[in-house]
Design a protein around this motif. Structure first.
Motif, PDB file in Angstrom:
ATOM      1  N   VAL A  60      59.192  42.871  36.633  1.00 27.16           N
ATOM      2  CA  VAL A  60      58.157  42.899  35.602  1.00 27.16           C
ATOM      3  C   VAL A  60      56.891  42.598  35.995  1.00 27.16           C
ATOM      4  N   GLU A  61      55.864  43.502  35.668  1.00 29.02           N
ATOM      5  CA  GLU A  61      54.380  43.313  35.755  1.00 29.02           C
ATOM      6  C   GLU A  61      53.799  42.735  34.639  1.00 29.02           C
ATOM      7  N   TYR A  62      52.878  41.659  35.032  1.00 26.99           N
ATOM      8  CA  TYR A  62      52.118  41.036  33.810  1.00 26.99           C
ATOM      9  C   TYR A  62      50.532  41.033  34.312  1.00 26.99           C
ATOM     10  N   HIS A  63      49.923  41.102  33.258  1.00 26.88           N
ATOM     11  CA  HIS A  63      48.348  40.739  33.522  1.00 26.88           C
ATOM     12  C   HIS A  63      48.281  39.270  33.163  1.00 26.88           C
ATOM     13  N   ALA A  64      48.406  38.625  34.618  1.00 24.73           N
ATOM     14  CA  ALA A  64      48.169  37.352  34.442  1.00 24.73           C
ATOM     15  C   ALA A  64      47.072  36.496  33.679  1.00 24.73           C
ATOM     16  N   ALA A  65      45.997  37.080  34.354  1.00 23.37           N
ATOM     17  CA  ALA A  65      44.622  36.413  33.831  1.00 23.37           C
ATOM     18  C   ALA A  65      43.548  37.432  34.237  1.00 23.37           C
ATOM     19  N   THR A  66      42.335  37.145  33.844  1.00 23.09           N
ATOM     20  CA  THR A  66      40.990  37.550  34.125  1.00 23.09           C
ATOM     21  C   THR A  66      40.115  36.572  34.756  1.00 23.09           C
ATOM     22  N   LYS A  67      39.629  36.875  35.881  1.00 23.28           N
ATOM     23  CA  LYS A  67      38.656  35.950  36.486  1.00 23.28           C
ATOM     24  C   LYS A  67      37.221  36.780  36.963  1.00 23.28           C
ATOM     25  N   ALA A  68      36.369  36.135  36.883  1.00 20.16           N
ATOM     26  CA  ALA A  68      35.041  36.665  37.409  1.00 20.16           C
ATOM     27  C   ALA A  68      34.934  36.861  38.957  1.00 20.16           C
ATOM     28  N   LEU A  69      34.683  37.886  39.384  1.00 15.80           N
ATOM     29  CA  LEU A  69      34.380  38.194  40.845  1.00 15.80           C
ATOM     30  C   LEU A  69      32.657  37.964  41.082  1.00 15.80           C
ATOM     31  N   THR A  70      32.387  37.083  41.449  1.00 21.57           N
ATOM     32  CA  THR A  70      30.862  36.563  41.707  1.00 21.57           C
ATOM     33  C   THR A  70      30.731  37.024  43.287  1.00 21.57           C
ATOM     34  N   LEU A  71      29.650  37.849  43.517  1.00 13.70           N
ATOM     35  CA  LEU A  71      29.054  38.053  44.739  1.00 13.70           C
ATOM     36  C   LEU A  71      27.562  37.341  45.079  1.00 13.70           C
ATOM     37  N   TRP A  72      27.802  36.688  46.120  1.00 16.57           N
ATOM     38  CA  TRP A  72      26.646  35.736  46.749  1.00 16.57           C
ATOM     39  C   TRP A  72      25.973  36.477  47.880  1.00 16.57           C
ATOM     40  N   PRO A  82      34.528  40.944  35.919  1.00 16.88           N
ATOM     41  CA  PRO A  82      35.646  40.563  35.535  1.00 16.88           C
ATOM     42  C   PRO A  82      36.818  41.213  36.137  1.00 16.88           C
ATOM     43  N   LEU A  83      37.744  40.721  36.524  1.00 19.11           N
ATOM     44  CA  LEU A  83      38.958  41.428  37.421  1.00 19.11           C
ATOM     45  C   LEU A  83      40.054  40.760  36.876  1.00 19.11           C
ATOM     46  N   GLY A  84      40.962  41.706  36.266  1.00 19.89           N
ATOM     47  CA  GLY A  84      42.236  41.239  36.008  1.00 19.89           C
ATOM     48  C   GLY A  84      43.169  41.538  36.914  1.00 19.89           C
ATOM     49  N   ILE A  85      44.306  40.358  36.949  1.00 18.24           N
ATOM     50  CA  ILE A  85      45.155  40.042  37.957  1.00 18.24           C
ATOM     51  C   ILE A  85      46.429  40.383  37.367  1.00 18.24           C
ATOM     52  N   VAL A  86      47.074  41.386  38.152  1.00 16.69           N
ATOM     53  CA  VAL A  86      48.463  41.813  38.001  1.00 16.69           C
ATOM     54  C   VAL A  86      49.346  41.306  38.817  1.00 16.69           C
ATOM     55  N   ILE A  87      50.271  40.452  38.422  1.00 15.31           N
ATOM     56  CA  ILE A  87      51.225  39.924  39.353  1.00 15.31           C
ATOM     57  C   ILE A  87      52.679  40.434  38.815  1.00 15.31           C
ATOM     58  N   ARG A  88      53.616  40.676  39.889  1.00 12.98           N
ATOM     59  CA  ARG A  88      54.862  41.249  39.824  1.00 12.98           C
ATOM     60  C   ARG A  88      55.948  40.265  39.992  1.00 12.98           C
ATOM     61  N   ARG A  89      56.889  39.843  39.204  1.00 15.45           N
ATOM     62  CA  ARG A  89      58.121  39.403  39.236  1.00 15.45           C
ATOM     63  C   ARG A  89      59.180  40.135  39.668  1.00 15.45           C
ATOM     64  N   SER A 137      53.317  23.920  36.530  1.00 14.36           N
ATOM     65  CA  SER A 137      54.483  23.505  36.228  1.00 14.36           C
ATOM     66  C   SER A 137      55.126  24.133  34.846  1.00 14.36           C
ATOM     67  N   ASP A 138      54.449  24.903  34.231  1.00 14.14           N
ATOM     68  CA  ASP A 138      54.765  25.631  33.208  1.00 14.14           C
ATOM     69  C   ASP A 138      55.762  26.555  33.558  1.00 14.14           C
ATOM     70  N   ARG A 139      56.909  26.891  32.773  1.00  8.39           N
ATOM     71  CA  ARG A 139      57.888  27.643  33.118  1.00  8.39           C
ATOM     72  C   ARG A 139      57.675  29.239  32.788  1.00  8.39           C
ATOM     73  N   ASN A 140      56.847  29.351  31.748  1.00  4.75           N
ATOM     74  CA  ASN A 140      56.297  30.624  31.281  1.00  4.75           C
ATOM     75  C   ASN A 140      55.140  31.281  32.058  1.00  4.75           C
ATOM     76  N   LYS A 141      54.441  30.223  32.759  1.00  6.07           N
ATOM     77  CA  LYS A 141      53.372  30.721  33.659  1.00  6.07           C
ATOM     78  C   LYS A 141      53.564  30.011  34.776  1.00  6.07           C
ATOM     79  N   ALA A 193      50.047  38.857  29.696  1.00  5.22           N
ATOM     80  CA  ALA A 193      50.579  39.891  28.986  1.00  5.22           C
ATOM     81  C   ALA A 193      51.463  40.882  29.887  1.00  5.22           C
ATOM     82  N   GLU A 194      52.696  41.070  29.305  1.00  5.37           N
ATOM     83  CA  GLU A 194      53.355  42.115  29.850  1.00  5.37           C
ATOM     84  C   GLU A 194      52.946  43.563  30.127  1.00  5.37           C
ATOM     85  N   LEU A 195      52.826  44.109  31.160  1.00  5.28           N
ATOM     86  CA  LEU A 195      52.449  45.446  31.414  1.00  5.28           C
ATOM     87  C   LEU A 195      53.534  46.518  31.343  1.00  5.28           C
TER      88      LEU A 195
END
Length: 175
Positions: A45-57, A2-9, A83-87, A36-38
């Motif tokens: 502002v930096e957010y922990h926007a989502a956690t996605k799985a990094l899959t290696l093949w 699992p990788l958390g993605i940090v997005i900066r606004r 289209s969501d203003r909050n996300k 989640a606001e970090l």
């Protein structure tokens, strides 16, 4: 993994874009999160926007080794506008393959951000790639002996007898 993605606004630099959004970091082993606001520094502002799985093949080890040979090994984060203003961005996927990242960049609908890979994650990807990589022997393509220059394209259907080219100007029939 699992990788958390940090997005900066950050505030936009033009009057047409109020905000500038950018993926800036990945958090290996992160728990699930939903914007989640970090950290906050003024309007940035930096957010922990989502956690996605990094899959290696095992079939993509060449791409991983190419990535690791780069000056700064990276994780490619694929984002799509929401289209969501909050996300405002949806995290579609994370990959260590620059080839897969390029495929998503080519479609024109997705945003692909290149984020520096932490050292521990780079070591994990390197170990996986070295364990599963198999060199493929280069096989040069050989041409067959068939003559392809003997047919004339555009001369019409070969089953129908033609006096001349089918693209000729039609004759006008006189009454």
């Amino acid at each position: 993994m699992p990788l958390g993605i940090v997005i900066r606004r950050m505030p936009g630099v033009t009057r047409w874009a109020k905000w500038h959004w950018r993926a800036v970091a990945v958090l290996p082993g992160a728990r699930p999160a939903d914007w989640a606001e970090l950290r906050r520094d003024g309007e940035t502002v930096e957010y922990h926007a989502a956690t996605k799985a990094l899959t290696l093949w095992a079939t993509d080890t060449e791409a991983y080794l190419t990535n690791l040979a780069d000056k700064v090994p990276s994780i490619y984060v694929v984002l799509r506008e929401s289209s969501d203003r909050n996300k405002p961005l949806e995290v579609l996927l994370v990959t260590a393959s620059p080839y897969e990242g390029q495929d998503y960049a080519d479609n024109g609908e997705d945003i692909v951000e290149k984020v520096a890979m932490p050292d521990g994650l780079a070591a994990w990807v390197r170990r996986f790639a070295q364990e599963h990589h198999e060199d493929e022997a280069f096989v040069k393509r050989r041409r067959d002996k068939k003559r392809v220059d003997l047919t004339e394209d555009g001369k019409g259907d070969a089953r129908i007898r033609q006096v001349s080219d089918v693209y000729r100007a039609p004759r006008r029939m006189m009454p």
